[in-house]
Design a protein around this motif. Sequence first.
Motif, PDB file in Angstrom:
ATOM      1  N   GLN A 195       7.646  63.259  91.052  1.00  0.00           N
ATOM      2  CA  GLN A 195       7.567  61.971  91.739  1.00  0.00           C
ATOM      3  C   GLN A 195       8.735  61.806  92.706  1.00  0.00           C
ATOM      4  O   GLN A 195       8.555  61.335  93.824  1.00  0.00           O
ATOM      5  CB  GLN A 195       7.561  60.825  90.728  1.00  0.00           C
ATOM      6  CG  GLN A 195       6.252  60.683  90.000  1.00  0.00           C
ATOM      7  CD  GLN A 195       6.273  59.574  88.968  1.00  0.00           C
ATOM      8  OE1 GLN A 195       7.331  59.111  88.559  1.00  0.00           O
ATOM      9  NE2 GLN A 195       5.103  59.161  88.537  1.00  0.00           N
ATOM     10  N   ARG A 196       9.922  62.194  92.270  1.00  0.00           N
ATOM     11  CA  ARG A 196      11.095  62.111  93.155  1.00  0.00           C
ATOM     12  C   ARG A 196      10.903  62.977  94.383  1.00  0.00           C
ATOM     13  O   ARG A 196      11.187  62.559  95.506  1.00  0.00           O
ATOM     14  CB  ARG A 196      12.356  62.574  92.404  1.00  0.00           C
ATOM     15  CG  ARG A 196      13.103  61.476  91.728  1.00  0.00           C
ATOM     16  CD  ARG A 196      14.497  61.941  91.344  1.00  0.00           C
ATOM     17  NE  ARG A 196      14.582  63.310  90.895  1.00  0.00           N
ATOM     18  CZ  ARG A 196      14.708  63.719  89.643  1.00  0.00           C
ATOM     19  NH1 ARG A 196      14.786  62.847  88.683  1.00  0.00           N
ATOM     20  NH2 ARG A 196      14.768  64.991  89.351  1.00  0.00           N
ATOM     21  N   MET A 197      10.425  64.192  94.170  1.00  0.00           N
ATOM     22  CA  MET A 197      10.205  65.106  95.293  1.00  0.00           C
ATOM     23  C   MET A 197       9.167  64.536  96.257  1.00  0.00           C
ATOM     24  O   MET A 197       9.341  64.599  97.477  1.00  0.00           O
ATOM     25  CB  MET A 197       9.760  66.490  94.793  1.00  0.00           C
ATOM     26  CG  MET A 197      10.798  67.225  93.990  1.00  0.00           C
ATOM     27  SD  MET A 197      12.266  67.607  94.947  1.00  0.00           S
ATOM     28  CE  MET A 197      11.615  68.777  96.088  1.00  0.00           C
ATOM     29  N   LEU A 198       8.092  63.992  95.724  1.00  0.00           N
ATOM     30  CA  LEU A 198       7.049  63.392  96.560  1.00  0.00           C
ATOM     31  C   LEU A 198       7.609  62.221  97.365  1.00  0.00           C
ATOM     32  O   LEU A 198       7.343  62.094  98.565  1.00  0.00           O
ATOM     33  CB  LEU A 198       5.877  62.929  95.699  1.00  0.00           C
ATOM     34  CG  LEU A 198       4.694  62.311  96.433  1.00  0.00           C
ATOM     35  CD1 LEU A 198       4.080  63.313  97.398  1.00  0.00           C
ATOM     36  CD2 LEU A 198       3.651  61.830  95.437  1.00  0.00           C
ATOM     37  N   GLU A 199       8.398  61.372  96.728  1.00  0.00           N
ATOM     38  CA  GLU A 199       9.006  60.240  97.434  1.00  0.00           C
ATOM     39  C   GLU A 199       9.945  60.732  98.530  1.00  0.00           C
ATOM     40  O   GLU A 199       9.967  60.166  99.635  1.00  0.00           O
ATOM     41  CB  GLU A 199       9.766  59.357  96.447  1.00  0.00           C
ATOM     42  CG  GLU A 199       8.866  58.591  95.511  1.00  0.00           C
ATOM     43  CD  GLU A 199       9.625  57.950  94.372  1.00  0.00           C
ATOM     44  OE1 GLU A 199      10.879  57.937  94.401  1.00  0.00           O
ATOM     45  OE2 GLU A 199       8.970  57.454  93.446  1.00  0.00           O
ATOM     46  N   GLN A 200      10.702  61.772  98.256  1.00  0.00           N
ATOM     47  CA  GLN A 200      11.611  62.311  99.268  1.00  0.00           C
ATOM     48  C   GLN A 200      10.821  62.868 100.455  1.00  0.00           C
ATOM     49  O   GLN A 200      11.205  62.675 101.614  1.00  0.00           O
ATOM     50  CB  GLN A 200      12.497  63.406  98.675  1.00  0.00           C
ATOM     51  CG  GLN A 200      13.558  62.875  97.742  1.00  0.00           C
ATOM     52  CD  GLN A 200      14.329  63.996  97.068  1.00  0.00           C
ATOM     53  OE1 GLN A 200      13.996  65.176  97.209  1.00  0.00           O
ATOM     54  NE2 GLN A 200      15.349  63.623  96.316  1.00  0.00           N
TER      55      GLN A 200
END
Length: 133
Positions: free
Chosen positions: A8-13
């Motif tokens: 999720q963090r990677m997708l948001e970034q």
Amino acid sequence: MPLSDHEQRMLEQMERALYAEDPKFASSLEGNELRTYTRKRVYQAIAGFVVGIGLLMGGMVAQLIWLSVVGFLIMLGCAVVAVTGWRRTPPQGDTSGGARGGRGGGQGGARQRRSMMNRIEERWQRRREERDD
């Protein structure tokens, strides 16, 4: 299957980077296309429902039970597609496309994105605090 916290963090970034690099392209990916596609699919399902009614009635008049059953199944399938598609269609004033501000959103779309990102960040902070306790 839900995404892990890291995913999720990677997708948001990646989303943030896309908006920072080319906001016009990013907004074009999520604009009104979803609403147009969904609405078109609902209209096709309604037309299919009418065809199903015709087959059902034609089968009853011709006393062909199999034709009536086919007509009923077509009606049932088209009704399911229409109802589920209608529920997924964003409201006319909402250009979010189900996720974020869309084409022509201007300042309102940016405000929606910021508030969504704020909510995501708040959830992320709560999860980190719960994990640390």
